[in-house]
Design a protein around this motif. Structure first.
Motif, short mmCIF file in Angstrom:
data_model
loop_
_atom_site.label_atom_id
_atom_site.label_comp_id
_atom_site.label_asym_id
_atom_site.label_seq_id
_atom_site.Cartn_x
_atom_site.Cartn_y
_atom_site.Cartn_z
N GLY A 1 -22.70 7.89 -15.23
CA GLY A 1 -22.28 9.12 -14.57
C GLY A 1 -21.88 8.93 -13.13
N GLY A 2 -22.41 7.89 -12.47
CA GLY A 2 -22.12 7.70 -11.05
C GLY A 2 -20.79 7.03 -10.78
N SER A 3 -20.18 6.42 -11.79
CA SER A 3 -18.91 5.73 -11.57
C SER A 3 -17.76 6.73 -11.64
CB SER A 3 -18.70 4.66 -12.64
OG SER A 3 -18.50 5.27 -13.91
N GLN A 4 -16.63 6.36 -11.04
CA GLN A 4 -15.45 7.23 -11.11
C GLN A 4 -15.04 7.44 -12.57
OE1 GLN A 4 -14.23 8.99 -8.89
NE2 GLN A 4 -12.03 9.33 -9.10
N ARG A 5 -15.10 6.39 -13.35
CA ARG A 5 -14.75 6.51 -14.78
C ARG A 5 -15.68 7.48 -15.49
NH1 ARG A 5 -16.63 3.10 -18.94
NH2 ARG A 5 -15.42 3.25 -20.86
N GLY A 6 -16.98 7.40 -15.17
CA GLY A 6 -17.95 8.29 -15.79
C GLY A 6 -17.73 9.73 -15.38
N ARG A 7 -17.40 9.94 -14.10
CA ARG A 7 -17.15 11.32 -13.63
C ARG A 7 -15.93 11.91 -14.32
NH1 ARG A 7 -19.06 9.25 -8.59
NH2 ARG A 7 -16.97 8.63 -7.95
N ILE A 8 -14.87 11.11 -14.43
CA ILE A 8 -13.65 11.60 -15.10
C ILE A 8 -13.95 11.93 -16.56
CG2 ILE A 8 -11.39 10.87 -15.98
CD1 ILE A 8 -11.01 9.39 -13.27
N ALA A 9 -14.72 11.07 -17.23
CA ALA A 9 -15.05 11.31 -18.64
C ALA A 9 -15.85 12.60 -18.80
CB ALA A 9 -15.83 10.12 -19.21
N LEU A 10 -16.79 12.85 -17.87
CA LEU A 10 -17.59 14.08 -17.93
C LEU A 10 -16.68 15.31 -17.80
CD1 LEU A 10 -20.16 15.84 -17.76
CD2 LEU A 10 -20.11 15.44 -15.28
N TRP A 11 -15.83 15.32 -16.77
CA TRP A 11 -14.99 16.49 -16.54
C TRP A 11 -13.93 16.65 -17.62
CZ3 TRP A 11 -16.43 20.39 -13.73
CH2 TRP A 11 -17.41 20.17 -12.74
N HIS A 12 -13.48 15.55 -18.19
CA HIS A 12 -12.51 15.65 -19.29
C HIS A 12 -13.18 16.28 -20.51
CE1 HIS A 12 -9.71 14.52 -22.48
NE2 HIS A 12 -8.79 14.43 -21.52
N SER A 13 -14.41 15.89 -20.80
CA SER A 13 -15.11 16.47 -21.96
C SER A 13 -15.36 17.96 -21.74
CB SER A 13 -16.42 15.73 -22.24
OG SER A 13 -17.39 16.03 -21.27
N LEU A 14 -15.67 18.34 -20.51
CA LEU A 14 -15.87 19.76 -20.20
C LEU A 14 -14.56 20.54 -20.32
CD1 LEU A 14 -18.24 19.43 -17.10
CD2 LEU A 14 -18.88 20.16 -19.41
N ALA A 15 -13.46 19.92 -19.88
CA ALA A 15 -12.15 20.57 -20.01
C ALA A 15 -11.84 20.83 -21.49
CB ALA A 15 -11.06 19.71 -19.38
N HIS A 16 -12.14 19.85 -22.33
CA HIS A 16 -11.84 20.02 -23.76
C HIS A 16 -12.69 21.14 -24.38
CE1 HIS A 16 -10.40 19.07 -27.72
NE2 HIS A 16 -11.65 18.93 -28.15
N ILE A 17 -13.96 21.18 -24.00
CA ILE A 17 -14.83 22.25 -24.51
C ILE A 17 -14.26 23.61 -24.14
CG2 ILE A 17 -17.09 23.35 -24.17
CD1 ILE A 17 -18.23 20.45 -23.93
N GLU A 18 -13.85 23.76 -22.88
CA GLU A 18 -13.33 25.06 -22.44
C GLU A 18 -11.98 25.37 -23.08
OE1 GLU A 18 -15.10 27.18 -20.82
OE2 GLU A 18 -16.76 25.83 -20.34
N PHE A 19 -11.16 24.35 -23.29
CA PHE A 19 -9.86 24.58 -23.93
C PHE A 19 -10.06 25.10 -25.36
CE2 PHE A 19 -6.07 23.02 -26.29
CZ PHE A 19 -5.11 23.77 -25.62
N VAL A 20 -10.93 24.45 -26.11
CA VAL A 20 -11.19 24.91 -27.49
C VAL A 20 -11.87 26.28 -27.47
CG1 VAL A 20 -12.34 24.37 -29.67
CG2 VAL A 20 -11.32 22.53 -28.32
N ALA A 21 -12.69 26.53 -26.45
CA ALA A 21 -13.38 27.82 -26.36
C ALA A 21 -12.40 28.98 -26.21
CB ALA A 21 -14.37 27.82 -25.19
N ILE A 22 -11.26 28.74 -25.58
CA ILE A 22 -10.22 29.79 -25.52
C ILE A 22 -9.84 30.19 -26.95
CG2 ILE A 22 -7.88 30.38 -24.79
CD1 ILE A 22 -8.12 28.16 -22.65
N ASP A 23 -9.56 29.18 -27.78
CA ASP A 23 -9.16 29.46 -29.16
C ASP A 23 -10.28 30.10 -29.96
OD1 ASP A 23 -6.54 28.53 -28.95
OD2 ASP A 23 -7.12 26.47 -29.39
N LEU A 24 -11.52 29.68 -29.72
CA LEU A 24 -12.66 30.26 -30.46
C LEU A 24 -12.77 31.76 -30.17
CD1 LEU A 24 -15.38 27.51 -29.84
CD2 LEU A 24 -14.19 27.98 -31.99
#
Length: 263
Positions: free
Chosen positions: A69-92
């Motif tokens: 989580g502390g690496s730049q790669r880990g931070r990007i992966a976290l926020w990307h997964s959150l973006a996907h959750i919210e994107f699908v939540a629009i459709d839900l």
């Protein structure tokens, strides 16, 4: 003659471009609030909503590990997964209205269209934050588990309410505080503010699910807890997992005696 709410929702669901979908979802919610859409359900909802070419959708067991989580790669992966959750939540949120709004009534439509507008805003905030990290939605693969749950419950509003708001979104209440703390400790105050806003909104979203599930159980003359447990066991793979954020769940109308015995 006003456009029907179902046609407006179907059009928004079929949008493939994320930013266009965000604007379409917010417009549907605004037009309904302003009385510009007829309470009419004259078209069916798609089994699969519009999706952009990226991210690539993988089965959950083929998703790459997120990294530290502390690496730049880990931070990007976290926020990307959150973006996907919210994107699908629009459709839900759009789909539950378009699919079940006719039988559930206008207050149900108003509640879940407000959820769709919130999820669109959440996605836009996270996407903007991803850009500050040098990334964007679509950079990494994502999984389709959230929409799979919607498809599994496409014929039964009680099952949809039991699984999506009352299990999957309630899980967000459990895990978001720890994520928020981790983000804040990493010095990302903007990210912490985004997550704090999302947590507040999600309590309300889960409360809509719980409220309308109770109403549905009463209509069916079924005990609330028994109906919920039976639908979750039938339509959800796995069990709700502790630790639970009991205070946030209680604020959302989920008492511990509902879910503790299922975990």
């Amino acid at each position: 003659m006003s456009e029907s709410i179902a046609r407006a929702i179907r059009s928004a669901l079929l949008e493939r471009d994320p930013r266009t979908k965000v604007m379409a979802a917010r417009k549907v919610a605004r037009d309904w609030r302003l009385g510009r859409l007829a309470f009419a359900f004259d078209v069916s909802m798609p089994d699969v909503p519009g999706r952009p070419d990226a991210p690539e959708l993988l089965p959950p067991n083929r998703m790459p590990k997120r990294g530290k989580g502390g690496s730049q790669r880990g931070r990007i992966a976290l926020w990307h997964s959150l973006a996907h959750i919210e994107f699908v939540a629009i459709d839900l949120a759009l789909d539950i209205v378009g699919r079940f709004g006719g039988e559930m009534g206008e207050p149900f439509v108003s509640d879940f269209l407000s959820v769709a507008a919130d999820e669109a805003m959440h996605f836009a905030l996270i996407e903007r934050h991803l850009h500050t990290l040098g990334s964007h939605y679509g950079d990494l693969p994502a999984h389709n588990g959230l929409w799979d749950a919607a498809y599994e419950t496409r014929h039964d509003v009680a099952a949809r309410l039991a699984v999506v708001p009352m299990v999957l979104e309630a899980r967000g209440l459990d895990v978001t505080p720890a994520t928020l703390e981790r983000v804040r400790n990493a010095g990302d105050e903007t990210g912490a503010k985004i997550l704090s806003r999302i947590l507040d909104d999600e309590i309300r979203h889960v409360s809509f699910g719980a409220k309308h599930f109770v109403e549905r159980a009463e209509t069916l003359n079924e005990p609330v807890n028994g109906l919920w447990k039976s639908l979750v066991s039938r339509h959800f793979r796995g069990l709700p997992k502790p630790p639970f954020n009991d205070s946030a769940r209680l604020a959302a109308g989920l008492s511990r005696d509902l879910y503790a015995g299922v975990a």
